[in-house]
Design a protein around this motif. Structure first.
Motif, PDB file in Angstrom:
ATOM      1  N   ILE A 172       0.865  -1.205   0.000  1.00 58.19           N
ATOM      2  CA  ILE A 172       0.000   0.000   0.000  1.00 58.19           C
ATOM      3  C   ILE A 172       0.895   1.247   0.000  1.00 58.19           C
ATOM      4  O   ILE A 172       0.701   2.187  -0.773  1.00 58.19           O
ATOM      5  CB  ILE A 172      -0.968   0.035   1.217  1.00 58.19           C
ATOM      6  CG1 ILE A 172      -2.049  -1.036   1.104  1.00 58.19           C
ATOM      7  CG2 ILE A 172      -1.619   1.418   1.346  1.00 58.19           C
ATOM      8  CD1 ILE A 172      -2.984  -1.119   2.316  1.00 58.19           C
ATOM      9  N   ALA A 173       1.922   1.222   0.852  1.00 62.19           N
ATOM     10  CA  ALA A 173       2.833   2.376   0.941  1.00 62.19           C
ATOM     11  C   ALA A 173       3.596   2.556  -0.374  1.00 62.19           C
ATOM     12  O   ALA A 173       3.787   3.688  -0.850  1.00 62.19           O
ATOM     13  CB  ALA A 173       3.799   2.185   2.107  1.00 62.19           C
ATOM     14  N   LEU A 174       4.001   1.449  -0.966  1.00 57.26           N
ATOM     15  CA  LEU A 174       4.735   1.500  -2.232  1.00 57.26           C
ATOM     16  C   LEU A 174       3.853   2.088  -3.332  1.00 57.26           C
ATOM     17  O   LEU A 174       4.293   2.937  -4.126  1.00 57.26           O
ATOM     18  CB  LEU A 174       5.132   0.064  -2.595  1.00 57.26           C
ATOM     19  CG  LEU A 174       6.294  -0.195  -3.539  1.00 57.26           C
ATOM     20  CD1 LEU A 174       7.557   0.476  -3.057  1.00 57.26           C
ATOM     21  CD2 LEU A 174       6.526  -1.709  -3.677  1.00 57.26           C
ATOM     22  N   SER A 175       2.595   1.660  -3.358  1.00 62.42           N
ATOM     23  CA  SER A 175       1.657   2.136  -4.372  1.00 62.42           C
ATOM     24  C   SER A 175       1.403   3.631  -4.186  1.00 62.42           C
ATOM     25  O   SER A 175       1.413   4.405  -5.159  1.00 62.42           O
ATOM     26  CB  SER A 175       0.350   1.339  -4.260  1.00 62.42           C
ATOM     27  OG  SER A 175      -0.615   1.824  -5.134  1.00 62.42           O
ATOM     28  N   GLU A 176       1.202   4.044  -2.931  1.00 59.70           N
ATOM     29  CA  GLU A 176       0.982   5.474  -2.645  1.00 59.70           C
ATOM     30  C   GLU A 176       2.201   6.303  -3.024  1.00 59.70           C
ATOM     31  O   GLU A 176       2.084   7.343  -3.666  1.00 59.70           O
ATOM     32  CB  GLU A 176       0.736   5.661  -1.138  1.00 59.70           C
ATOM     33  CG  GLU A 176      -0.686   5.813  -0.761  1.00 59.70           C
ATOM     34  CD  GLU A 176      -0.829   6.514   0.588  1.00 59.70           C
ATOM     35  OE1 GLU A 176      -1.962   6.828   0.919  1.00 59.70           O
ATOM     36  OE2 GLU A 176       0.162   6.757   1.321  1.00 59.70           O
ATOM     37  N   ALA A 177       3.383   5.826  -2.620  1.00 60.37           N
ATOM     38  CA  ALA A 177       4.619   6.567  -2.883  1.00 60.37           C
ATOM     39  C   ALA A 177       4.830   6.708  -4.390  1.00 60.37           C
ATOM     40  O   ALA A 177       5.270   7.760  -4.876  1.00 60.37           O
ATOM     41  CB  ALA A 177       5.810   5.854  -2.235  1.00 60.37           C
ATOM     42  N   SER A 178       4.479   5.649  -5.114  1.00 59.50           N
ATOM     43  CA  SER A 178       4.636   5.700  -6.565  1.00 59.50           C
ATOM     44  C   SER A 178       3.650   6.709  -7.178  1.00 59.50           C
ATOM     45  O   SER A 178       4.007   7.516  -8.040  1.00 59.50           O
ATOM     46  CB  SER A 178       4.456   4.280  -7.104  1.00 59.50           C
ATOM     47  OG  SER A 178       3.939   4.256  -8.372  1.00 59.50           O
ATOM     48  N   GLU A 179       2.387   6.696  -6.689  1.00 55.59           N
ATOM     49  CA  GLU A 179       1.378   7.650  -7.186  1.00 55.59           C
ATOM     50  C   GLU A 179       1.792   9.093  -6.905  1.00 55.59           C
ATOM     51  O   GLU A 179       1.511   9.997  -7.678  1.00 55.59           O
ATOM     52  CB  GLU A 179       0.032   7.402  -6.489  1.00 55.59           C
ATOM     53  CG  GLU A 179      -0.831   6.387  -7.197  1.00 55.59           C
ATOM     54  CD  GLU A 179      -2.244   6.335  -6.628  1.00 55.59           C
ATOM     55  OE1 GLU A 179      -2.452   6.754  -5.470  1.00 55.59           O
ATOM     56  OE2 GLU A 179      -3.129   5.868  -7.350  1.00 55.59           O
ATOM     57  N   LEU A 180       2.423   9.294  -5.754  1.00 58.26           N
ATOM     58  CA  LEU A 180       2.815  10.651  -5.344  1.00 58.26           C
ATOM     59  C   LEU A 180       4.109  11.108  -6.016  1.00 58.26           C
ATOM     60  O   LEU A 180       4.619  12.190  -5.734  1.00 58.26           O
ATOM     61  CB  LEU A 180       2.982  10.707  -3.817  1.00 58.26           C
ATOM     62  CG  LEU A 180       1.705  10.504  -2.988  1.00 58.26           C
ATOM     63  CD1 LEU A 180       2.034  10.321  -1.505  1.00 58.26           C
ATOM     64  CD2 LEU A 180       0.752  11.689  -3.174  1.00 58.26           C
ATOM     65  N   GLY A 181       4.669  10.244  -6.845  1.00 60.73           N
ATOM     66  CA  GLY A 181       5.903  10.597  -7.559  1.00 60.73           C
ATOM     67  C   GLY A 181       7.128  10.560  -6.660  1.00 60.73           C
ATOM     68  O   GLY A 181       8.162  11.166  -6.978  1.00 60.73           O
ATOM     69  N   LYS A 182       7.040   9.842  -5.543  1.00 69.26           N
ATOM     70  CA  LYS A 182       8.180   9.789  -4.631  1.00 69.26           C
ATOM     71  C   LYS A 182       9.202   8.733  -5.049  1.00 69.26           C
ATOM     72  O   LYS A 182      10.263   8.609  -4.437  1.00 69.26           O
ATOM     73  CB  LYS A 182       7.702   9.513  -3.204  1.00 69.26           C
ATOM     74  CG  LYS A 182       6.961  10.705  -2.603  1.00 69.26           C
ATOM     75  CD  LYS A 182       6.601  10.461  -1.156  1.00 69.26           C
ATOM     76  CE  LYS A 182       5.775  11.590  -0.579  1.00 69.26           C
ATOM     77  NZ  LYS A 182       6.535  12.835  -0.405  1.00 69.26           N
ATOM     78  N   ILE A 183       8.858   7.909  -6.047  1.00 74.52           N
ATOM     79  CA  ILE A 183       9.813   6.916  -6.560  1.00 74.52           C
ATOM     80  C   ILE A 183       9.933   7.126  -8.072  1.00 74.52           C
ATOM     81  O   ILE A 183       8.920   7.180  -8.778  1.00 74.52           O
ATOM     82  CB  ILE A 183       9.349   5.459  -6.337  1.00 74.52           C
ATOM     83  CG1 ILE A 183       8.798   5.256  -4.928  1.00 74.52           C
ATOM     84  CG2 ILE A 183      10.490   4.493  -6.590  1.00 74.52           C
ATOM     85  CD1 ILE A 183       8.263   3.853  -4.666  1.00 74.52           C
ATOM     86  N   LYS A 184      11.176   7.220  -8.540  1.00 73.02           N
ATOM     87  CA  LYS A 184      11.418   7.374  -9.984  1.00 73.02           C
ATOM     88  C   LYS A 184      12.129   6.134 -10.502  1.00 73.02           C
ATOM     89  O   LYS A 184      12.785   5.413  -9.733  1.00 73.02           O
ATOM     90  CB  LYS A 184      12.339   8.579 -10.263  1.00 73.02           C
ATOM     91  CG  LYS A 184      11.849   9.906  -9.752  1.00 73.02           C
ATOM     92  CD  LYS A 184      12.823  11.023 -10.101  1.00 73.02           C
ATOM     93  CE  LYS A 184      14.260  10.807  -9.645  1.00 73.02           C
ATOM     94  NZ  LYS A 184      14.504  10.729  -8.210  1.00 73.02           N
ATOM     95  N   LYS A 185      12.013   5.935 -11.804  1.00 73.95           N
ATOM     96  CA  LYS A 185      12.695   4.808 -12.446  1.00 73.95           C
ATOM     97  C   LYS A 185      14.192   4.842 -12.091  1.00 73.95           C
ATOM     98  O   LYS A 185      14.816   5.904 -12.156  1.00 73.95           O
ATOM     99  CB  LYS A 185      12.503   4.927 -13.958  1.00 73.95           C
ATOM    100  CG  LYS A 185      12.864   3.688 -14.710  1.00 73.95           C
ATOM    101  CD  LYS A 185      12.466   3.845 -16.180  1.00 73.95           C
ATOM    102  CE  LYS A 185      13.042   2.706 -16.987  1.00 73.95           C
ATOM    103  NZ  LYS A 185      12.839   2.834 -18.411  1.00 73.95           N
ATOM    104  N   GLY A 186      14.708   3.708 -11.686  1.00 74.97           N
ATOM    105  CA  GLY A 186      16.139   3.616 -11.361  1.00 74.97           C
ATOM    106  C   GLY A 186      16.457   3.883  -9.902  1.00 74.97           C
ATOM    107  O   GLY A 186      17.583   3.662  -9.452  1.00 74.97           O
ATOM    108  N   ASP A 187      15.459   4.342  -9.118  1.00 73.60           N
ATOM    109  CA  ASP A 187      15.696   4.603  -7.693  1.00 73.60           C
ATOM    110  C   ASP A 187      16.020   3.316  -6.944  1.00 73.60           C
ATOM    111  O   ASP A 187      15.483   2.246  -7.259  1.00 73.60           O
ATOM    112  CB  ASP A 187      14.445   5.226  -7.048  1.00 73.60           C
ATOM    113  CG  ASP A 187      14.386   6.740  -7.243  1.00 73.60           C
ATOM    114  OD1 ASP A 187      15.338   7.299  -7.819  1.00 73.60           O
ATOM    115  OD2 ASP A 187      13.383   7.348  -6.811  1.00 73.60           O
ATOM    116  N   LEU A 188      16.872   3.453  -5.909  1.00 79.96           N
ATOM    117  CA  LEU A 188      17.204   2.311  -5.055  1.00 79.96           C
ATOM    118  C   LEU A 188      16.177   2.268  -3.910  1.00 79.96           C
ATOM    119  O   LEU A 188      16.118   3.188  -3.087  1.00 79.96           O
ATOM    120  CB  LEU A 188      18.623   2.460  -4.498  1.00 79.96           C
ATOM    121  CG  LEU A 188      19.177   1.254  -3.750  1.00 79.96           C
ATOM    122  CD1 LEU A 188      19.348   0.040  -4.669  1.00 79.96           C
ATOM    123  CD2 LEU A 188      20.521   1.595  -3.092  1.00 79.96           C
ATOM    124  N   VAL A 189      15.360   1.208  -3.896  1.00 77.42           N
ATOM    125  CA  VAL A 189      14.257   1.110  -2.929  1.00 77.42           C
ATOM    126  C   VAL A 189      14.441  -0.150  -2.091  1.00 77.42           C
ATOM    127  O   VAL A 189      14.684  -1.229  -2.625  1.00 77.42           O
ATOM    128  CB  VAL A 189      12.891   1.035  -3.667  1.00 77.42           C
ATOM    129  CG1 VAL A 189      11.744   0.923  -2.662  1.00 77.42           C
ATOM    130  CG2 VAL A 189      12.694   2.251  -4.564  1.00 77.42           C
TER     131      VAL A 189
END
Ligand code: ACO
Length: 349
Positions: A314-331
């Motif tokens: 859920i947190a990953l999905s939210e963070a992705s929607e909010l633009g907090k994760i970009k392609k290539g980011d280390l997660v």
């Protein structure tokens, strides 16, 4: 060898918001106590009659499949992680397969409580890396609100948990610098009873110090679930919170470091850490221990409570929607919970 990427991710939380003050109608607690000890302000509870763990999972799965740009029939394997299944058996995987009218693909159920997502991702990763499957649907969903003790007796557990679901479509990639880098899984069954729901179950008191029913006199059917077990709250989660807390603050940093070191990274290299949303105080402790900046950690427990297997996605999905994760980011994703089981996964988004 392929690497595993998240091609689409989605989440679903029920509309019904239950605040800390709402809980005071049922038990002796307070907004102040809950916020101070856990950071939680509110959580969602599923509709009493219309929503189940599976139906919430279906909503999240629809979103993940749409985002991946594929159709239900492209899914070639289902993994469903939950501790609050619709039925004792069969698991939610087949119920979701039926509800989404999917092909007769394999459906695997994972029972690793708060570590459910990390364990499920690790299993999926093996199938994807080896080229066995091309579109795995991983679903995590929990309907805790049906199985909590809302009297004062159960307040140390009930205030923590909320309902919700998340899902992702996992695909292989050969794109340089992307995908799951490694996963790390652990368990310590010595503490199995520290956070557990004992009945219904087949343990026949074998593992329990405190016996809950006289099995010599019990009717066969009552060994699984008797009135005495219900009187003793054996049908509700039982938790020694301080013991969980003390172990969690050691194992979280340990398993995050294990993932970073395996891949030659240090905490400062992380773009985002998503810890299982067990308790905000645990997440803050981990952040401090690894000297991470606020923008390197994503928490949403204040709005959703602890949604067990669903909390990380859920947190990953939210963070992705909010633009907090970009392609290539280390997660990095890390979990600790009942079992005890714990684990981490490191990926390049
Ligand atoms: N409201 C008010 N008072 C409460 C509540 C409540 N909801 N719950 C407990 N208390 C009381 C207790 O009765 C106790 O009172 P006493 O001192 O008079 O005996 C007092 O508060 C302190 O109780 P503790 O259990 O020691 O409280 P603690 O500070 O440890 O906080 C908590 C409890 C929030 C549960 C904490 O231990 C915790 O978060 N532990 C980790 C839990 C966790 O992360 N679980 C995740 C895994 S979940 C999974 O895997 C399914």
């Amino acid at each position: 060898m392929f690497k595993t990427v998240i091609a689409g991710i989605g989440h679903y939380v029920p509309k019904n918001v239950f605040t800390n003050n709402d809980l005071t109608r049922y038990m002796d607690t307070s907004d102040e106590w809950i916020q101070e000890r856990t950071g939680i302000k509110e959580r969602r509870y599923a509709d009493r009659t219309g929503e189940t763990t599976t139906t919430m999972g279906v909503e999240a799965a629809k979103m993940a499949i749409e985002k991946a740009g594929i159709s239900n029939n492209d899914i070639d394997f289902i993994i469903f992680a939950t501790l609050s299944p619709d039925y004792y058996f069969p698991g939610c995987g087949v119920l979701l397969q039926r509800a989404m009218k999917m092909n007769e693909v394999g459906a695997l159920d994972i029972r690793n409580q708060c570590s459910g997502f990390v364990y499920a991702l690790s299993v999926a990763d093996q199938f994807i890396k080896t080229g066995t499957y091309k579109n795995i649907l991983l679903v995590c969903s929990e309907k805790h609100s049906f199985g909590l003790d809302f009297s004062t007796r159960g307040r140390n557990v009930s205030v923590i948990f909320g309902d919700g679901a998340a899902a992702c479509v996992l695909q292989p990639t050969q794109e340089e610098g992307r995908g799951v880098l490694s996963t790390h899984l652990h368990s310590d069954g010595e503490s199995a009873e520290i956070l557990a729901m004992f009945n219904p179950g087949t343990h026949a008191n074998h593992w329990l110090e405190q016996k809950v029913a006289n099995f010599d006199d019990a009717e066969m059917g009552e060994m699984f679930m008797s009135h005495q077990m219900i009187d003793n709250a054996q049908n509700f989660p039982n938790m020694d919170g301080p013991t969980v807390f003390k172990k969690a603050v050691v194992k979280f940093p340990e398993v995050i470091m294990e993932a970073l070191e395996k891949n030659g990274y240090k905490p400062s290299d992380l773009n985002l850490l998503i810890p299982h949303q067990a308790n905000l105080r645990i997440a803050q402790f981990v952040q401090q221990k690894l000297q991470l900046k606020d923008e390197q950690v994503y928490n949403n427990i204040e709005r959703f409570g602890n949604t067990t297997a669903a909390s990380i996605p859920i947190a990953l999905s939210e963070a992705s929607e909010l633009g907090k994760i970009k392609k290539g980011d280390l997660v990095c994703m890390a979990a600790f919970g009942s079992g005890f089981t714990w684990g981490s996964a490191l990926m390049r988004w």
